[in-house]
Write an enzyme that holds these catalytic residues in place. Structure first.
Site, PDB file in Angstrom:
ATOM      1  N   GLY A 108      11.940  25.757  -9.702  1.00 46.64           N
ATOM      2  CA  GLY A 108      12.100  27.206  -9.285  1.00 46.64           C
ATOM      3  C   GLY A 108      11.650  28.362 -10.271  1.00 46.64           C
ATOM      4  N   GLY A 110      12.188  30.048 -13.051  1.00 49.55           N
ATOM      5  CA  GLY A 110      13.314  29.892 -14.156  1.00 49.55           C
ATOM      6  C   GLY A 110      13.090  31.349 -15.041  1.00 49.55           C
ATOM      7  NE  ARG A 111       8.307  31.146 -18.489  1.00 45.48           N
ATOM      8  CZ  ARG A 111       7.504  31.163 -19.584  1.00 45.48           C
ATOM      9  NH1 ARG A 111       7.753  31.864 -20.551  1.00 45.48           N
ATOM     10  NH2 ARG A 111       6.387  30.139 -19.688  1.00 45.48           N
ATOM     11  CE  LYS A 131       4.913  33.106 -16.963  1.00 41.80           C
ATOM     12  NZ  LYS A 131       3.504  32.289 -16.789  1.00 41.80           N
ATOM     13  CG  ASP A 143      14.413  31.656 -23.396  1.00 41.14           C
ATOM     14  OD1 ASP A 143      13.429  31.542 -22.695  1.00 41.14           O
ATOM     15  OD2 ASP A 143      14.115  31.741 -24.711  1.00 41.14           O
ATOM     16  N   GLY A 144      14.793  31.834 -20.075  1.00 43.27           N
ATOM     17  CA  GLY A 144      14.483  32.989 -19.060  1.00 43.27           C
ATOM     18  C   GLY A 144      13.213  33.939 -19.612  1.00 43.27           C
ATOM     19  NE  ARG A 201       3.805  35.544 -12.916  1.00 39.37           N
ATOM     20  CZ  ARG A 201       3.687  34.252 -12.586  1.00 39.37           C
ATOM     21  NH1 ARG A 201       2.834  33.467 -13.396  1.00 39.37           N
ATOM     22  NH2 ARG A 201       4.633  33.659 -12.108  1.00 39.37           N
ATOM     23  CG  ASP A 278       5.674  23.212 -10.989  1.00 34.66           C
ATOM     24  OD1 ASP A 278       5.234  22.103 -11.149  1.00 34.66           O
ATOM     25  OD2 ASP A 278       5.860  23.930 -12.120  1.00 34.66           O
ATOM     26  CG  ASP A 288       3.052  29.571 -13.020  1.00 33.05           C
ATOM     27  OD1 ASP A 288       3.068  30.875 -12.669  1.00 33.05           O
ATOM     28  OD2 ASP A 288       4.067  28.956 -12.728  1.00 33.05           O
TER      29      ASP A 288
HETATM   30  P1  AMP Z   1       5.614  25.898 -16.089  1.00 35.06           P
HETATM   31  O1  AMP Z   1       4.953  24.347 -15.855  1.00 35.06           O
HETATM   32  O2  AMP Z   1       5.318  26.477 -17.485  1.00 35.06           O
HETATM   33  O3  AMP Z   1       5.046  26.703 -15.189  1.00 35.06           O
HETATM   34  O4  AMP Z   1       6.980  25.893 -15.870  1.00 35.06           O
HETATM   35  C1  AMP Z   1       7.714  24.915 -15.398  1.00 35.06           C
HETATM   36  C2  AMP Z   1       9.187  25.429 -14.859  1.00 35.06           C
HETATM   37  O5  AMP Z   1      10.060  25.466 -15.993  1.00 35.06           O
HETATM   38  C3  AMP Z   1       9.207  26.434 -13.888  1.00 35.06           C
HETATM   39  O6  AMP Z   1      10.248  26.205 -13.256  1.00 35.06           O
HETATM   40  C4  AMP Z   1       9.652  27.635 -14.650  1.00 35.06           C
HETATM   41  O7  AMP Z   1      10.250  28.599 -14.414  1.00 35.06           O
HETATM   42  C5  AMP Z   1      10.524  26.824 -15.988  1.00 35.06           C
HETATM   43  N1  AMP Z   1      10.299  27.553 -17.131  1.00 35.06           N
HETATM   44  C6  AMP Z   1       9.329  27.657 -18.152  1.00 35.06           C
HETATM   45  N2  AMP Z   1       9.555  28.381 -19.343  1.00 35.06           N
HETATM   46  C7  AMP Z   1      10.793  28.666 -19.089  1.00 35.06           C
HETATM   47  C8  AMP Z   1      11.591  29.430 -19.651  1.00 35.06           C
HETATM   48  N3  AMP Z   1      11.171  30.026 -21.046  1.00 35.06           N
HETATM   49  N4  AMP Z   1      12.868  29.933 -19.358  1.00 35.06           N
HETATM   50  C9  AMP Z   1      13.309  29.283 -17.959  1.00 35.06           C
HETATM   51  N5  AMP Z   1      12.790  28.640 -17.474  1.00 35.06           N
HETATM   52  C10 AMP Z   1      11.338  28.239 -17.803  1.00 35.06           C
HETATM   53 MG    MG Z   2       5.004  27.373 -13.379  1.00 37.44          MG
END
Ligand code: AMP
Ligand code: MG
Length: 533
Positions: A108, A110-111, A131, A143-144, A201, A278, A288
């Site tokens: 989901g 997350g940030r 973002k 931490d989001g 974005r 994802d 991403d």
């Molecule tokens: P990514 O592969 O970097 O696109 O991220 C994979 C998952 O980790 C996604 O659900 C992101 O929302 C979550 N995510 C990555 N970095 C953070 C962050 N700093 N805080 C919260 N969620 C994160």
């Molecule tokens: Mg991602």
């Protein structure tokens, strides 16, 4: 385009995603599994001292935003998530995904926080998404937030990709938050404080393969169907089939767009770095920007992502296969709506065929010929790729220089090849056989053009239109980051301007078309990046 530009407070929102799809009944940022819902409503965190660092003038125009708005203090508050506009409906999407080949369950946003959909000057919906705007129910243990270095990389690269003609999400703005974020950049036990930042974005939709996978994995076919029908209605409205075949048609079109996107990546030397499901857009957009990178020297086995150093699953030359693997996951997710394997399999084969056809067309265009139908031309393409691996060769320079090579019979072999040799790293140490490989290739390529009766000038023009002179080399973004961390954002501005016209000569900026400097070869941020962004 006669529409008058509006102030940010007058932007009109039409939130199809949140209006049409089921919402989480809970609110708040408490981390949780969210069932039978496509998103959770959540507000961006308030930040102390937002500052606008950069913006995309093109995106302002597309959204119909008055450019003078950037000077209004209330404006940056919106782009930082401090101030919500009437009509916004902030939310985080629920999705799952396969990470590095393994099912990871719920992930989901997350940030990332979607603010709402603006109808642009062409009548197209554009979701604005912040973002790094704070925690959501999907932040898991993190931490989001986002840091400045990663945000600069995302901001610059998405605009660079757009101007190169690669399908991508866009970036409207980059702001710093005035807050510090802790990051262990290489996951080696060295946490540091870094400046926080937020990129706004923009894309018609941020829906990913993983949005479908999460409902299929839970056996929630009702929400799955709801989402699939929404995507068809909003993004693929020409699919009018009322039968379950419409989901096959959807997969087929997603496959086509994905094939086209990967071909473009290969054309310009882009490595996404984290092609988890994802991170795969249902619209075939590059999405991403994390530990992505650009090939300097041509090495199909290269990946910038240190998190993937061992298996190099997401290396440059493997991206088309991985896209197919990801499409199979999407096919599996859609299966409950179709309940027949064969048509879904056909759609996957269609992807593979489409990729091959498009790849051939792309390679032909890089060589300045109309197709690779002739087996001799096909081997010319293979030869180009192998010559670049005989000795360390800069990919972008090789192709761009090839456009300027003179094909006429009167020219000697050495003289003809000379410009091409400017793409070799450490040319002084290149051996005779290595140089010969370049000469043989240049001779064969030139002879083929003489045989075809190509006009040299027209050929160069068409080659220059597909072989960029400027790409956002890893070290260039890194320099812009280092300066910005010292409070000087001027290089972000300069690079943004450079990447606006990647196919133009821009002679005053030749230094950015040079070989990667030696200091950048192994430097963190240039050749090594992790998912820590
Ligand atoms: P990514 O592969 O970097 O696109 O991220 C994979 C998952 O980790 C996604 O659900 C992101 O929302 C979550 N995510 C990555 N970095 C953070 C962050 N700093 N805080 C919260 N969620 C994160
Ligand atoms: Mg991602």
């Amino acid at each position: 385009q006669n529409r008058t530009m509006v102030m940010i407070d007058d932007l009109r929102f039409d939130n199809r995603f949140t209006k049409s799809l089921p919402a989480d009944s809970d609110i708040g940022t408490e981390r949780r599994q969210v069932e039978q819902a496509c998103y959770s409503r959540v507000k961006p965190a308030v930040v102390t001292e937002p500052r606008l660092i950069a913006h995309s003038a093109e995106m302002f125009e597309l959204l119909g935003l008055e450019s003078a708005e950037i000077d209004r203090p209330g404006f940056v508050e919106v782009l930082a998530g401090n101030r919500l506009l009437a009509g916004m409906d902030p939310h985080a999407a629920c999705y799952g995904g396969h990470q590095f080949g393994n099912w990871a369950g719920q992930l989901g946003d997350g940030r990332a926080i979607g603010l709402g959909e603006v109808v642009d000057i062409n009548g197209r919906h554009r979701m604005l998404q912040l973002k790094g705007a704070g925690p959501t129910p999907y932040s898991r243990t993190a931490d989001g937030l986002a840091v400045l270095r990663s945000s600069i990389r995302e901001f610059l690269c998405s605009e660079a990709m757009h101007h190169l003609g690669v399908p991508t999400t866009r970036a409207l703005s980059l702001v710093t938050t005035g807050e510090e974020v802790v990051r262990d950049m290489l996951y080696n036990g060295n946490p540091q404080l870094e400046p926080g930042a937020i990129v706004c974005r923009v894309a018609p939709s941020f829906i990913r393969f993983g949005n479908f996978e999460i409902f299929a994995s839970r056996g929630d076919h009702q929400t799955l169907q709801c989402l699939a029908d929404f995507v068809i209605a909003t993004e693929f409205p020409h699919i009018e089939d009322p039968s379950p075949n419409r989901y096959v048609a959807l997969l087929k079109e997603v496959g086509e767009r994905t094939a086209d996107m990967v071909v473009e990546w290969l054309r310009v030397g882009f490595v996404h770095g984290v092609m988890n499901t994802d991170n795969m857009s249902i619209l075939g957009l590059t999405i991403d920007y994390g530990p992505y990178g650009w090939l300097d020297d041509y090495d199909p086995n290269w990946t910038p992502n240190t998190t993937d150093a061992q298996h190099r699953r997401y290396r440059y030359g493997h991206q088309a296969n991985i896209a197919q693997w990801n499409l199979v996951q999407l096919a599996n997710a859609l299966y409950p709506l179709v309940e027949e394997v064969e048509p879904l399999q056909d759609a996957i084969h269609h992807y593979a065929d489409r990729f091959q056809a498009k790849w051939s067309q792309m390679m032909a265009s890089k060589l300045g010929i109309s197709s690779l139908n002739d087996p001799g031309d096909r081997s010319l393409a293979d030869e180009a790729l192998s010559v670049m691996q005989v000795v360390e060769t800069d990919m972008t320079r090789f192709w761009r220089k090839l456009g300027g090579v003179d094909c006429s019979a009167s020219l000697g072999a050495a003289e003809r090849t000379e410009p091409l040799l400017g793409s070799i790293y450490e040319r002084e140490s290149a051996t005779r056989p290595q140089i010969s490989a370049f000469v043989d290739f240049a001779q064969r390529w030139a002879a083929r053009h003489r045989e075809l009766g190509t006009n040299d000038l027209e050929r160069q023009m068409s080659m220059d239109a597909v072989n960029p002179k400027y790409v956002l080399r890893n070290y260039m973004a890194q320099l812009a980051i280092e300066r910005a961390e010292q409070d000087d954002a001027s290089m972000i501005e300069e690079l943004l301007d450079l990447v606006r016209r990647p196919y133009d000569e821009q002679p005053e900026r030749n230094q950015f078309a040079s070989l990667r400097p030696e200091w950048a070869r192994t430097k963190v941020g240039c050749s090594q990046l992790s998912c820590s962004s």
